[in-house]
Design a protein around this motif. Structure first.
Motif, PDB file in Angstrom:
ATOM      1  N   TYR B  33       0.657   6.291  -9.078  1.00 29.72           N
ATOM      2  CA  TYR B  33       1.194   6.563  -7.756  1.00 29.72           C
ATOM      3  C   TYR B  33       1.712   7.994  -7.671  1.00 29.72           C
ATOM      4  CZ  TYR B  33       1.827   1.473  -8.384  1.00 29.72           C
ATOM      5  OH  TYR B  33       1.650   0.145  -8.670  1.00 29.72           O
ATOM      6  N   TYR B  35       4.617   9.967  -5.318  1.00 33.32           N
ATOM      7  CA  TYR B  35       5.682   9.870  -4.339  1.00 33.32           C
ATOM      8  C   TYR B  35       6.210  11.276  -4.054  1.00 33.32           C
ATOM      9  CZ  TYR B  35       6.392   4.785  -4.971  1.00 33.32           C
ATOM     10  OH  TYR B  35       6.256   3.417  -5.000  1.00 33.32           O
ATOM     11  N   LEU B  43      12.436   8.198  -1.062  1.00 37.39           N
ATOM     12  CA  LEU B  43      11.120   8.449  -1.648  1.00 37.39           C
ATOM     13  C   LEU B  43      10.034   7.965  -0.694  1.00 37.39           C
ATOM     14  CD1 LEU B  43      13.067   7.853  -4.303  1.00 37.39           C
ATOM     15  CD2 LEU B  43      10.858   7.876  -5.462  1.00 37.39           C
ATOM     16  N   LEU B  45       6.021   7.059  -0.401  1.00 37.20           N
ATOM     17  CA  LEU B  45       4.787   6.809  -1.127  1.00 37.20           C
ATOM     18  C   LEU B  45       3.670   7.621  -0.480  1.00 37.20           C
ATOM     19  CD1 LEU B  45       3.281   5.144  -3.298  1.00 37.20           C
ATOM     20  CD2 LEU B  45       2.939   3.399  -1.546  1.00 37.20           C
ATOM     21  N   VAL B  48      -1.884   5.827  -3.842  1.00 38.97           N
ATOM     22  CA  VAL B  48      -1.940   4.798  -4.870  1.00 38.97           C
ATOM     23  C   VAL B  48      -3.357   4.752  -5.419  1.00 38.97           C
ATOM     24  CG1 VAL B  48      -1.645   2.355  -5.433  1.00 38.97           C
ATOM     25  CG2 VAL B  48      -0.177   3.426  -3.712  1.00 38.97           C
ATOM     26  N   ASN B  50      -5.686   2.438  -8.161  1.00 38.91           N
ATOM     27  CA  ASN B  50      -5.776   1.246  -8.988  1.00 38.91           C
ATOM     28  C   ASN B  50      -7.152   1.242  -9.637  1.00 38.91           C
ATOM     29  OD1 ASN B  50      -4.954  -1.101 -10.166  1.00 38.91           O
ATOM     30  ND2 ASN B  50      -5.067  -2.342  -8.332  1.00 38.91           N
ATOM     31  N   GLU B  53      -9.508   3.906  -8.454  1.00 41.79           N
ATOM     32  CA  GLU B  53      -9.906   3.874  -7.057  1.00 41.79           C
ATOM     33  C   GLU B  53      -8.673   4.072  -6.166  1.00 41.79           C
ATOM     34  OE1 GLU B  53     -13.775   3.494  -7.943  1.00 41.79           O
ATOM     35  OE2 GLU B  53     -13.042   3.488  -5.878  1.00 41.79           O
ATOM     36  N   THR B  55      -6.398   3.292  -3.381  1.00 46.33           N
ATOM     37  CA  THR B  55      -6.197   2.122  -2.541  1.00 46.33           C
ATOM     38  C   THR B  55      -5.175   2.363  -1.441  1.00 46.33           C
ATOM     39  OG1 THR B  55      -4.525   1.270  -4.070  1.00 46.33           O
ATOM     40  CG2 THR B  55      -6.800   0.528  -4.398  1.00 46.33           C
ATOM     41  N   GLU B  56      -4.529   3.512  -1.460  1.00 47.79           N
ATOM     42  CA  GLU B  56      -3.530   3.790  -0.426  1.00 47.79           C
ATOM     43  C   GLU B  56      -3.467   5.296  -0.189  1.00 47.79           C
ATOM     44  OE1 GLU B  56      -1.677   1.233   0.840  1.00 47.79           O
ATOM     45  OE2 GLU B  56      -0.259   2.297   2.096  1.00 47.79           O
ATOM     46  N   SER B  94       2.013   1.669 -13.319  1.00 50.36           N
ATOM     47  CA  SER B  94       2.349   0.274 -13.591  1.00 50.36           C
ATOM     48  C   SER B  94       1.087  -0.444 -14.059  1.00 50.36           C
ATOM     49  CB  SER B  94       2.935  -0.411 -12.359  1.00 50.36           C
ATOM     50  OG  SER B  94       1.985  -0.485 -11.320  1.00 50.36           O
ATOM     51  N   GLY B  96      -0.120  -3.150 -12.923  1.00 50.73           N
ATOM     52  CA  GLY B  96      -0.886  -3.501 -11.736  1.00 50.73           C
ATOM     53  C   GLY B  96      -0.088  -3.117 -10.526  1.00 50.73           C
ATOM     54  N   GLU B  97      -0.673  -3.227  -9.353  1.00 48.79           N
ATOM     55  CA  GLU B  97       0.040  -2.880  -8.125  1.00 48.79           C
ATOM     56  C   GLU B  97       1.028  -3.957  -7.732  1.00 48.79           C
ATOM     57  OE1 GLU B  97      -3.840  -1.821  -5.858  1.00 48.79           O
ATOM     58  OE2 GLU B  97      -2.170  -0.992  -4.732  1.00 48.79           O
ATOM     59  N   LEU B  98       0.890  -5.137  -8.284  1.00 46.94           N
ATOM     60  CA  LEU B  98       1.524  -6.287  -7.668  1.00 46.94           C
ATOM     61  C   LEU B  98       2.714  -6.821  -8.437  1.00 46.94           C
ATOM     62  CD1 LEU B  98      -1.819  -8.038  -6.806  1.00 46.94           C
ATOM     63  CD2 LEU B  98      -0.531  -6.412  -5.445  1.00 46.94           C
TER      64      LEU B  98
END
Lengths: 116, 114
Positions: B33, B35, B43, B45, B48, B50, B53, B55-56, B94, B96-98
């Motif tokens: 990520y 920020y 902060l 964002l 992103v 993942n 790729e 994704t955000e 991280s 994962g993202e979740l």
């Protein structure tokens, strides 16, 4: 937008417990509660997270109400080095790949000042 | 030491310069990520990734261009920035993202645009 509400600032005496509240009244059943802190000009540091049950680790305890609409982070014996901005964040637990609800979205947090 | 390393720690650049911020993690994480933290603001964002790729992209101006060549490295390429882009830029990773995964942050790059 952040989905949590925190007081902007709190003071705590050194050696006493610091109890930082957080409201997350719109939390969904699939969302975790996370706490991070940021000491001045450093990157945020993970503290603890939980879903439903209370959690404890070497840094802090997390108390989540039964309806999950609020939580409290407890630093049992605050030190001067605990002075920081504390962020409470809700974050989805499970979802389809590629969605955005799993991202960490920070609000303004609570500035905790630990005083001698 | 979080395992996420950002370089440089401080950067001063002119509005016509091109520079890049680098982030590296060897934690085996697959999500990274960017920020932005401006003075007295939360902060924000920016991007992103993942599994390499994107994704955000949170409506970030095109003068910020991210690159993720592999899961361990993330870059933020900067060109024709404005003084209001001066901020602390933070990288995080991280597993994962979740949900049940904590994110680790680097110490940030303090960027000043003159």
């Amino acid at each position: 937008d952040a989905k949590t509400t925190q007081p902007p600032s709190m003071d705590c005496a050194e050696g006493r417990a610091a109890n930082l509240p957080c409201n997350h009244s719109t939390i969904s059943g699939n969302e975790y509660v996370y706490w991070y802190r940021q000491i001045h000009s450093q990157g945020p540091q993970y503290i603890i997270h939980g879903l439903k049950n209370n959690e404890t680790n070497e840094m802090a305890s997390l108390i989540i109400t039964e309806d999950r609409k609020s939580s409290t982070l407890i630093l049992p014996h605050a030190t001067l080095r605990d002075t920081a901005v504390y962020y409470c964040i809700v974050r989805v637990a499970f979802m389809n790949y590629g969605g955005s609800q799993g991202n960490l979205i920070f609000g303004k947090g609570t500035k905790l000042s630990v005083k001698p | 030491e979080t395992g996420v390393t950002q370089t440089p720690r401080h950067l001063v650049m002119g509005m016509t310069n091109k520079k890049s911020l680098k982030c590296e993690q060897h934690l085996g994480h697959n999500a990274m990520y960017w920020y932005k933290q401006s003075a007295k603001k939360p902060l924000e964002l920016m991007f992103v990734y993942n599994f390499k790729e994107q994704t955000e992209n949170n409506s970030v101006p095109s003068r910020f261009s991210p690159e993720c060549p592999n899961s361990s490295h993330l870059f933020l390429h900067l060109h024709t920035l404005q003084p209001e882009d001066s901020a602390l830029y933070l990288c995080a990773s991280s597993q994962g993202e979740l949900g049940n995964t904590e994110a680790f942050f680097g110490q940030g790059t303090r960027l000043t645009v003159v």
